[in-house]
Design an enzyme around this catalytic site. Structure first.
Site, mmCIF file in Angstrom:
data_model
loop_
_atom_site.group_PDB
_atom_site.id
_atom_site.type_symbol
_atom_site.label_atom_id
_atom_site.label_comp_id
_atom_site.label_asym_id
_atom_site.label_seq_id
_atom_site.Cartn_x
_atom_site.Cartn_y
_atom_site.Cartn_z
ATOM 1 C CD GLU A 1 -2.986 1.478 1.958
ATOM 2 O OE1 GLU A 1 -3.315 1.798 2.460
ATOM 3 O OE2 GLU A 1 -3.000 0.509 2.919
ATOM 4 C CB CYS B 1 -7.278 2.661 4.096
ATOM 5 S SG CYS B 1 -8.026 1.848 5.640
ATOM 6 C CG ASN C 1 -9.345 -2.288 2.281
ATOM 7 O OD1 ASN C 1 -8.242 -3.262 2.286
ATOM 8 N ND2 ASN C 1 -9.170 -1.569 3.356
ATOM 9 C CD GLU C 2 -9.794 -2.158 7.454
ATOM 10 O OE1 GLU C 2 -9.820 -1.456 7.567
ATOM 11 O OE2 GLU C 2 -8.139 -3.819 7.781
#
Length: 659
Positions: free
Chosen positions: A50, A245, A376-377
């Site tokens: 990331e 993120c 993603n999350e």
């Protein structure tokens, strides 16, 4: 008093050392080397990338010029005008939004007299320059009104002394790229680049760029070789990109859009990096994404290091910790089309639209994409609603693509439980679990997957790291205590490869002068880099992955923390070896006897030891190998491997076997 001294004194009070080591009875373990428990996924141990902590721009992407196209929110951020040149000319930033929306700004420099005007770029916390290295400069430029302004490029050390220079003379009034090269005369960790304009005249400049010649595989627009080498040395099974993120963005306008990161580098849209002001204790307002490292480069990097590519795409949801913005369900089509087009970009024939672009960029062969993440999350019913739509469309057109699905930001709680129950009922392919917690949590959860449903979805341990001081602050360190706890936890991942098919530590990279989050696997400055103790744990697992898991037991029970010992074992069919991993989390040495059943052992084994006498021990730029593996040979008699596991240590034993 040091931690070791305290624990030793306490142990003596308890009588731990009352019996001499030679008289201690060894722990007897049984390795059933001829009983295959499960296969080990080729993708088992991988990398999570990331763009956080200056990982891309200022890190693995080897560009040395910050804000090379003047597209930061403050167009001259990273640039300065020397006092001695301030009265010799001027610079204007021209915005041509309607002409070039991807790269709207350029600099117009006017030099009215025969003296010189200058702009100086500070780089990413300076520029790391090596003596004897060739540096390649490029710029897009055009002259105005038949003028002939010359550009002199000079590298300056910290004192302002020139350590390399070249001159470029743009011609004509249309945009052209001009190049020049020079060799640095000194090694400087924080150099600057001065661009001197000699007139009189007016010249327009854009995409002012400087790369070292020796990038990874010598590629122009390439990657920093030492950092890629550290990744390659992990022998990763997969590369997850671009996050994290970053995929979500703080709001949807700031999300990662892969189509804007491919094609010509000078046509990729620069955006703010969502980590620039996420943490007040590490604000980084000059953090943007140039996307010189884009999806093509991620796929290429995956191929270079032998890893399966694992792209993660936005599912129409921004970060729920920030804005919780979602696109309306009836407006999801562009997001879904992005997913379909990405598969075509990665795997499509050169006659397809996106396959043709891949070929034009220099890679006509497909990248062999097999899996993709949807979101993603994310969490909640809004995620399930969007994932369901994505999955239906993608599976109808590309049924072989495996989909990775979010289980939210943590390993338990209401968010996790809802998604875990719901996605299992929907027969999801792979569930992505994340856990950042204390070393104690990792020790207690080494048996987490022993009781998971063997017939349900597979598990991707997508983000994990032991945090010494709590999550989300600036005090966490890559201590040996954290790495040791991760090593113990990973025995549980390896023991359960019929359920867990992939795992990756996170985050991956961090610049020592520009980080936002800690701990991280690899740290670097402008010239140097090092692997943490956690890095060497990951490396030992990935380089000793094996082909199948075989049982290692104490009595009839798996070894997961009994007597402070954690263990797992695999057989490597490629090399014909048994591989046993042992972790001792105690402050005392522990003698063990491994009785190996079902195979014949060689008379010796290779033993790799990763250990430290200081639980708070660290590696550093000055001591990069302070905690690192050491190897030795041990003798084997009959069917039993004997060794004393040192205090606070991780052992890997490899020995040849025959049936």
């Amino acid at each position: 008093m040091k931690t070791q001294q305290l624990i030793t004194a306490f142990s003596l009070l308890l009588g731990v050392y009352a019996t001499p080591l030679a008289a201690q009875q060894p722990l007897n373990f049984t390795v059933k080397a001829n009983e295959i428990k499960s296969a080990v996924s080729p993708n088992m141990w991988g990398i999570f990338f990331e763009d956080i902590n200056l990982s891309a721009d200022g890190g693995i992407y080897a560009e040395l010029v910050k804000n090379r196209s003047f597209e930061f929110s403050m167009p001259l951020m990273g640039w300065s005008i020397p006092k001695e040149a301030a009265n010799n000319g001027q610079v204007l930033i021209i915005n041509r939004q309607t002409v070039n929306s991807a790269n709207p700004r350029f600099a117009r420099v006017t030099v009215p007299g025969t003296r010189s005007f200058a702009l100086v770029n500070e780089g990413f916390r300076g520029m790391g320059i090596k003596a004897g290295e060739q540096y390649n400069f490029s710029v897009y430029a055009r002259q105005q009104a038949s003028t002939a302004v010359k550009l002199t490029l000079t590298l300056l050390d910290e004192s302002g002394k020139a350590i390399g220079s070249t001159t470029i003379a743009p011609t004509g009034n249309s945009w052209e790229q001009y190049k020049g090269s020079f060799t640095a005369s000194a090694t400087v960790p924080k150099a600057k680049l001065q661009v001197q304009f000699s007139g009189p005249g007016v010249v327009d400049v854009d995409m002012i760029s400087l790369f070292p010649q020796h990038t990874w595989k010598e590629r122009p627009n390439g990657l920093r070789a030492d950092l890629v080498q550290l990744l390659a040395d992990l022998h990763p099974g997969f590369l997850r990109f671009p996050g994290g993120c970053i995929v979500e963005g703080r709001e949807l306008s700031n999300r990662y859009q892969w189509k804007k990161t491919v094609g010509d580098v000078n046509e990729r849209t620069v955006i703010m990096n969502r980590w620039n002001n996420e943490f007040a204790h590490r604000a980084t307002p000059d953090y943007f994404q140039s996307f010189g490292l884009g999806f093509f480069e991620y796929f290429q990097l995956s191929e270079d290091i032998g890893a399966s590519p694992l792209p993660i795409l936005n599912c129409g949801m921004a970060c729920q910790f920030n804005s919780s913005e979602v696109v309306a369900v009836n407006e999801l089509d562009p997001y879904i089309q992005d997913a379909l087009d990405l598969i075509e970009f990665a795997n499509g024939d050169v006659n397809t639209t996106w396959g043709a672009l891949r070929a034009k960029m220099g890679h006509p062969a497909p990248f062999n994409l097999k899996m993709m993440g949807v979101g993603n999350e994310q969490w909640g019913p809004q995620y399930v609603e969007r994932y369901t739509i994505f999955a239906k469309v993608i599976k109808e057109k590309y049924p072989a693509i495996q989909l990775i699905n979010s289980l939210g930001p943590g390993p338990d709680g209401d968010k996790f439980t809802f998604l875990n129950d719901t996605l299992r009922k929907l027969h999801a392919d792979i569930l992505d679990e994340h856990y950042y917690s204390s070393p104690e949590w990792f020790l207690k959860n080494a048996s987490r997957y022993d009781s998971y449903d063997r017939k349900g979805p597979k598990i991707f341990a997508g983000e994990y790291a032991a945090h010494s001081k709590g999550v989300g602050n600036g005090d966490n360190k890559n201590s040996w205590q954290c790495a040791l706890a991760e090593a113990a936890f990973m025995t549980g991942l390896e023991r359960n490869t019929d359920v867990v098919v992939m795992a990756s530590y996170a985050p991956l990279l961090a610049h020592v002068d520009g980080w936002q989050w800690a701990p991280d696997l690899i740290w670097f400055d402008n010239l140097r880099s090092y692997g943490t103790p956690n890095y060497y744990v990951q490396k030992l697992y990935a380089n000793n992955k094996g082909s199948v898991v075989v049982p290692i037991l104490k009595g009839n029970s798996v070894i997961s923390g009994q007597d402070s010992v954690y263990a797992s074992s695999v057989v490597d069919h490629t090399t014909g070896e048994l591989v046993v991993k042992l972790v001792n989390t105690a402050a005392t040495p522990i003698p063990v006897a491994l009785v190996v059943q079902g195979v014949k052992l060689a008379t010796n084994a290779n033993l790799t030891i990763l250990k430290s006498n200081d639980l708070q021990g660290l590696n550093s730029l000055d001591q990069p190998m302070h905690i690192s593996p050491a190897t030795q040979n041990i003798d084997i008699k009959g069917k039993t491997i004997r060794t004393n596991i040192a205090p606070w240590s991780f052992y890997v034993i490899r020995t040849k076997i025959t049936k």
